[in-house]
Design a protein around this motif. Structure first.
Motif, PDB file in Angstrom:
ATOM      1  N   ASP A  26       0.826  -1.203   0.000  1.00 56.27           N
ATOM      2  CA  ASP A  26       0.000   0.000   0.000  1.00 56.27           C
ATOM      3  C   ASP A  26       0.861   1.255   0.000  1.00 56.27           C
ATOM      4  OD1 ASP A  26      -2.261   1.582   2.314  1.00 56.27           O
ATOM      5  OD2 ASP A  26      -2.330   1.532   0.145  1.00 56.27           O
ATOM      6  N   LYS A 121      -1.003   3.805  -3.296  1.00 53.94           N
ATOM      7  CA  LYS A 121      -1.635   4.901  -2.544  1.00 53.94           C
ATOM      8  C   LYS A 121      -1.078   6.242  -2.982  1.00 53.94           C
ATOM      9  CE  LYS A 121      -0.635   5.727   1.847  1.00 53.94           C
ATOM     10  NZ  LYS A 121      -0.612   5.600   3.322  1.00 53.94           N
ATOM     11  N   SER A 123      -1.022   9.781  -1.592  1.00 51.00           N
ATOM     12  CA  SER A 123      -1.302  10.540  -0.369  1.00 51.00           C
ATOM     13  C   SER A 123      -1.826  11.938  -0.640  1.00 51.00           C
ATOM     14  CB  SER A 123      -0.036  10.629   0.493  1.00 51.00           C
ATOM     15  OG  SER A 123       0.390   9.346   0.885  1.00 51.00           O
ATOM     16  N   ASP A 126      -5.860  10.828  -3.156  1.00 51.70           N
ATOM     17  CA  ASP A 126      -6.846   9.821  -2.779  1.00 51.70           C
ATOM     18  C   ASP A 126      -7.618  10.249  -1.536  1.00 51.70           C
ATOM     19  OD1 ASP A 126      -6.207   8.060  -4.820  1.00 51.70           O
ATOM     20  OD2 ASP A 126      -4.746   6.956  -3.619  1.00 51.70           O
ATOM     21  N   ILE A 128      -8.757   8.743   1.711  1.00 52.94           N
ATOM     22  CA  ILE A 128      -8.239   7.577   2.424  1.00 52.94           C
ATOM     23  C   ILE A 128      -8.969   7.423   3.755  1.00 52.94           C
ATOM     24  CG2 ILE A 128      -6.178   6.504   3.409  1.00 52.94           C
ATOM     25  CD1 ILE A 128      -4.547   8.331   1.462  1.00 52.94           C
ATOM     26  N   ILE A 158      -9.710   4.836  -0.832  1.00 48.64           N
ATOM     27  CA  ILE A 158      -9.016   3.685  -0.266  1.00 48.64           C
ATOM     28  C   ILE A 158      -9.587   3.435   1.126  1.00 48.64           C
ATOM     29  CG2 ILE A 158      -6.816   2.693   0.442  1.00 48.64           C
ATOM     30  CD1 ILE A 158      -5.400   4.544  -1.468  1.00 48.64           C
ATOM     31  N   HIS A 160      -9.284   0.816   4.395  1.00 46.07           N
ATOM     32  CA  HIS A 160      -8.423  -0.212   4.973  1.00 46.07           C
ATOM     33  C   HIS A 160      -9.244  -1.191   5.813  1.00 46.07           C
ATOM     34  CE1 HIS A 160      -5.345   2.859   4.002  1.00 46.07           C
ATOM     35  NE2 HIS A 160      -4.589   1.798   3.794  1.00 46.07           N
ATOM     36  N   PRO A 166      -5.442  -2.520   2.043  1.00 44.24           N
ATOM     37  CA  PRO A 166      -6.218  -1.517   1.313  1.00 44.24           C
ATOM     38  C   PRO A 166      -7.185  -2.144   0.297  1.00 44.24           C
ATOM     39  CG  PRO A 166      -4.067  -1.730   0.322  1.00 44.24           C
ATOM     40  CD  PRO A 166      -4.074  -2.666   1.502  1.00 44.24           C
ATOM     41  N   TYR A 168      -9.378  -0.674  -2.910  1.00 41.40           N
ATOM     42  CA  TYR A 168      -9.445   0.513  -3.756  1.00 41.40           C
ATOM     43  C   TYR A 168     -10.804   0.588  -4.441  1.00 41.40           C
ATOM     44  CZ  TYR A 168      -4.362   0.915  -3.319  1.00 41.40           C
ATOM     45  OH  TYR A 168      -3.083   1.052  -2.838  1.00 41.40           O
TER      46      TYR A 168
END
Length: 324
Positions: A26, A121, A123, A126, A128, A158, A160, A166, A168
């Motif tokens: 991830d 991922k 950062s 996305d 999250i 995303i 978790h 993760p 998606y």
């Protein structure tokens, strides 16, 4: 001269490689492998995908090709004939991926054949969610505003699992409906028949829950599978970004206009700590005007009442905003 510059960029890519570990992690990989590239999906063409080093702000395939190349940095067109159809069909403009590939043909953009594609991922772009905690909620806001204006847009979510794996979700809006794909290849507990899935939904609805979360539901879907998630009220009502100014407009008159940071922050604090109520269970008169927080990435608008209270996301907020 431009062609020479492009070739120099290409040779730099081939010589240096692109960071990746190829193991489906991830996190952004850190090892170097000349047969892998990390980049952004920027264009589809004849069973090929253009992957660029840089994120392209425009999420439309109609961007002029010259402008695309100017923004791209390193760029490779990958043939997708060796990629599973479920993965090919789930790719979306703007998302970050790792491509494992064969030899590179010298051109600009370069050309190669993909042998594997994994999601990475992002950062910065996305949305999250990790066990109820969210990052980058401003992207949910900009996506929702695009949907309201029937503009083509894309959001990657995303989520978790309990174990931290993760999952998606690519959510693409074409101006009429939502095409949603789910990629669970990195979920160690996913069943063999439940790795990739895609479905279409017609509506995006939101409501206030008893726990003071704003719930988002994609509804009127063509399959039993649906997508829903809940975001804390205090985080989505005024999502994190830089706010430059504040306006309150009643009728044709601006009764307040300020770029004073202290005043803006006081208003934001009153909104975030205000008491929320669902407008679905109450009767309310028409608003007097609107309150607008002008932000770096998006403007946030509220229905404004003369008593200083607000409505947004089908939620009435007892904020008590005063006009000095």
């Amino acid at each position: 001269m431009k062609y020479v510059i492009y070739l120099v960029m290409l040779f730099a890519l081939v010589a240096c490689g692109t960071a990746s570990n190829g193991n489906g992690s991830d996190e952004t990989p850190t090892s170097t492998d000349q047969n892998q590239m990390i980049g952004y999906v920027s264009k589809f063409e004849n069973n090929r995908v253009l992957v660029t080093e840089n994120y392209i702000a425009s999420q439309t395939e109609e961007i002029p090709i010259e402008e695309l190349y100017e923004q791209a940095g390193n760029a490779i067109f990958f043939n997708l004939e060796n990629i599973d159809k479920e993965v090919r069909d789930s790719l979306a403009i703007g998302e970050k991926i790792t491509v494992t590939h064969g030899p590179i043909a010298e051109s600009y953009p370069a050309q190669s054949s993909a042998t594997d594609i994994a999601r990475v991922k992002d950062s910065d772009h996305d949305l999250i969610e990790t066990h109820g905690e969210y990052e980058n909620l401003i992207h949910l806001e900009t996506f929702r505003q695009a949907v309201q204006n029937q503009q083509v847009s894309h959001l990657r979510l995303i989520r978790h699992t309990t174990e931290g794996d993760p999952i998606y979700y690519n959510i693409s809006y074409d101006g009429n409906e939502f095409n949603i794909s789910r990629d669970s290849r990195k979920d160690s507990y996913a069943g063999s028949g439940d790795i990739m899935n895609g479905f279409t939904c017609k509506q995006l609805e939101n409501s206030l829950t008893e726990e003071n979360n704003i719930r988002f539901d994609f509804t009127s879907c063509d399959q039993q599978e649906k997508l829903s998630f809940e975001v804390p009220y205090v985080e989505i009502m005024v999502p994190k970004q830089t706010y430059q100014s504040l306006e309150i407009i009643v009728g044709d008159q601006k009764i307040l206009e300020s770029d004073d940071k202290e005043k803006i922050n006081k208003v934001i604090e009153k909104i975030r700590t205000g008491t929320p109520k669902s407008v679905m269970i109450m009767t309310k008169m028409a608003p007097a005007g609107e309150l607008v927080l002008k932000g770096e990435q998006a403007n946030i608008r509220f229905d404004f009442y003369k008593d200083g209270n607000l409505i947004r996301y089908n939620t009435f907020i007892e904020a008590g905003i005063t006009v000095d």
